[in-house]
Design a protein around this motif. Sequence first.
Motif, mmCIF file in Angstrom:
data_model
loop_
_atom_site.group_PDB
_atom_site.id
_atom_site.type_symbol
_atom_site.label_atom_id
_atom_site.label_comp_id
_atom_site.label_asym_id
_atom_site.label_seq_id
_atom_site.Cartn_x
_atom_site.Cartn_y
_atom_site.Cartn_z
ATOM 1 N N SER A 1 0.827 -1.204 0.000
ATOM 2 C CA SER A 1 0.000 0.000 0.000
ATOM 3 C C SER A 1 0.862 1.256 0.000
ATOM 4 O O SER A 1 1.978 1.261 0.520
ATOM 5 N N LEU A 2 0.309 2.302 -0.578
ATOM 6 C CA LEU A 2 0.941 3.620 -0.512
ATOM 7 C C LEU A 2 0.595 4.244 0.840
ATOM 8 O O LEU A 2 -0.576 4.283 1.230
ATOM 9 N N VAL A 3 1.603 4.722 1.555
ATOM 10 C CA VAL A 3 1.379 5.414 2.825
ATOM 11 C C VAL A 3 2.053 6.775 2.723
ATOM 12 O O VAL A 3 3.273 6.879 2.625
ATOM 13 N N MET A 4 1.241 7.812 2.714
ATOM 14 C CA MET A 4 1.735 9.170 2.519
ATOM 15 C C MET A 4 1.058 10.137 3.490
ATOM 16 O O MET A 4 -0.157 10.083 3.691
ATOM 17 N N ASP A 5 1.855 11.016 4.081
ATOM 18 C CA ASP A 5 1.289 12.169 4.770
ATOM 19 C C ASP A 5 0.898 13.197 3.719
ATOM 20 O O ASP A 5 1.695 13.519 2.828
ATOM 21 N N VAL A 6 -0.323 13.687 3.820
ATOM 22 C CA VAL A 6 -0.827 14.685 2.882
ATOM 23 C C VAL A 6 -0.890 16.026 3.596
ATOM 24 O O VAL A 6 -1.595 16.162 4.606
ATOM 25 N N LEU A 7 -0.136 16.998 3.082
ATOM 26 C CA LEU A 7 -0.124 18.339 3.659
ATOM 27 C C LEU A 7 -0.734 19.316 2.658
ATOM 28 O O LEU A 7 -0.422 19.260 1.459
ATOM 29 N N THR B 1 -3.112 11.212 6.852
ATOM 30 C CA THR B 1 -2.170 10.184 6.417
ATOM 31 C C THR B 1 -2.946 9.204 5.543
ATOM 32 O O THR B 1 -3.894 8.558 6.020
ATOM 33 N N PHE B 2 -2.571 9.155 4.286
ATOM 34 C CA PHE B 2 -3.280 8.303 3.327
ATOM 35 C C PHE B 2 -2.680 6.904 3.304
ATOM 36 O O PHE B 2 -1.456 6.741 3.250
ATOM 37 N N ARG B 3 -3.555 5.908 3.309
ATOM 38 C CA ARG B 3 -3.157 4.518 3.108
ATOM 39 C C ARG B 3 -4.097 3.920 2.077
ATOM 40 O O ARG B 3 -5.317 4.000 2.231
ATOM 41 N N GLY B 4 -3.532 3.364 1.031
ATOM 42 C CA GLY B 4 -4.364 2.787 -0.020
ATOM 43 C C GLY B 4 -3.535 2.467 -1.245
ATOM 44 O O GLY B 4 -2.306 2.357 -1.182
ATOM 45 N N ALA C 1 -8.746 3.636 -3.788
ATOM 46 C CA ALA C 1 -8.991 2.558 -2.823
ATOM 47 C C ALA C 1 -8.309 2.808 -1.482
ATOM 48 O O ALA C 1 -7.453 2.045 -1.040
ATOM 49 N N SER C 2 -8.720 3.881 -0.820
ATOM 50 C CA SER C 2 -8.137 4.192 0.484
ATOM 51 C C SER C 2 -8.586 3.175 1.535
ATOM 52 O O SER C 2 -9.673 2.596 1.445
ATOM 53 N N ILE C 3 -7.734 2.972 2.529
ATOM 54 C CA ILE C 3 -8.048 2.086 3.647
ATOM 55 C C ILE C 3 -8.708 2.913 4.745
ATOM 56 O O ILE C 3 -8.107 3.851 5.270
ATOM 57 N N ASN C 4 -9.936 2.576 5.079
ATOM 58 C CA ASN C 4 -10.671 3.296 6.118
ATOM 59 C C ASN C 4 -11.302 2.290 7.072
ATOM 60 O O ASN C 4 -12.149 1.477 6.672
ATOM 61 N N ASN C 5 -10.865 2.320 8.318
ATOM 62 C CA ASN C 5 -11.412 1.451 9.350
ATOM 63 C C ASN C 5 -11.291 2.149 10.707
ATOM 64 O O ASN C 5 -11.116 3.360 10.766
ATOM 65 N N ARG C 6 -11.345 1.398 11.801
ATOM 66 C CA ARG C 6 -11.285 2.022 13.123
ATOM 67 C C ARG C 6 -9.910 2.615 13.431
ATOM 68 O O ARG C 6 -9.769 3.487 14.291
ATOM 69 N N PHE D 1 -7.370 3.435 10.720
ATOM 70 C CA PHE D 1 -6.931 4.345 9.668
ATOM 71 C C PHE D 1 -8.128 5.100 9.096
ATOM 72 O O PHE D 1 -9.204 4.531 8.912
ATOM 73 N N ARG D 2 -7.918 6.367 8.793
ATOM 74 C CA ARG D 2 -9.028 7.182 8.311
ATOM 75 C C ARG D 2 -8.521 8.246 7.340
ATOM 76 O O ARG D 2 -7.517 8.915 7.598
ATOM 77 N N THR D 3 -9.201 8.375 6.192
ATOM 78 C CA THR D 3 -8.943 9.478 5.263
ATOM 79 C C THR D 3 -10.255 10.226 5.040
ATOM 80 O O THR D 3 -11.328 9.742 5.411
#
Length: 266
Positions: free
Chosen positions: A132-138, A146-149, A185-190, A192-194
């Motif tokens: 997965s791509l993991v990036m801080d978005v500023l 923080t994006f995960r997807g 396809a972002s990862i969103n659960n308890r 991780f959140r975008t």
Amino acid sequence: MNFTITSKGDETSDALCEKMKTYLIDFGLVWNEEKPELVISVGGDGTLLSNFHRYRNRLSTTAFIGVHTGHLGFYADWTPQEVEKLVIDIAKTPFDIVEYPLLEVMVSYINGDSDSRYLALNECTVKATEGSLVMDVLIKNDHFETFRGDGLCISTPSGSTAYNKALGGAIVHPSLEAIQLAEMASINNRVFRTVGSPLILPKHHTCLLIPVNDVNFTVTIDHLTLLHKDVKSIRCKVASEKVRFARYRSFPFWSRVKESFVGDKS
């Protein structure tokens, strides 16, 4: 006027190129591949994208126009049946200029290498080569999320009808100087959140992507795919340059959107 014509490479496009080239030279225009004032693309939007990148250092003096030999394009909006009219217009009529905003992408590196600067007419995408791509978005240098997807897509208004639309992004009129950030396809659960929605940023806002882990990235600039290692950050914003299109007739943007995606149901 100096001009050049490029073809998609199929038989139909090649024949149209030769026909237009002959006619325009007969009308007194000058064939010049190095310093054209007008670049005519015959094929589709992909052909025009290639021409944009070929002449990206001449954007202030070169205008583009497209003839489509397949489906109607957002950039290639003349048909083969209209070529003779187009040739006469080019030879006899001064064209109007329509300018669209571009995307500037600046990649910085941890090892101190010089930054890489790119211009995109449609979009830039960022994906991890593995996992997965993991990036801080500023946004404006303030941490937004923080994006995960799977990846991120940053598009121009004129490119909002391309990959961005397939990702659920908004269609943005190309007269607006803005960029759009859409998730893949972002990862969103308890844990991780975008934000989960596309973001439209104005000209004076920047989007800065900072890797959270040490991985390599695949960055696309329109149709070009580039592998980047040791990435420190990827900064995206509205570019100072604009792309110039030659217009000999009105073809409203929303009419193109309708013809491309809605059609005539009557």
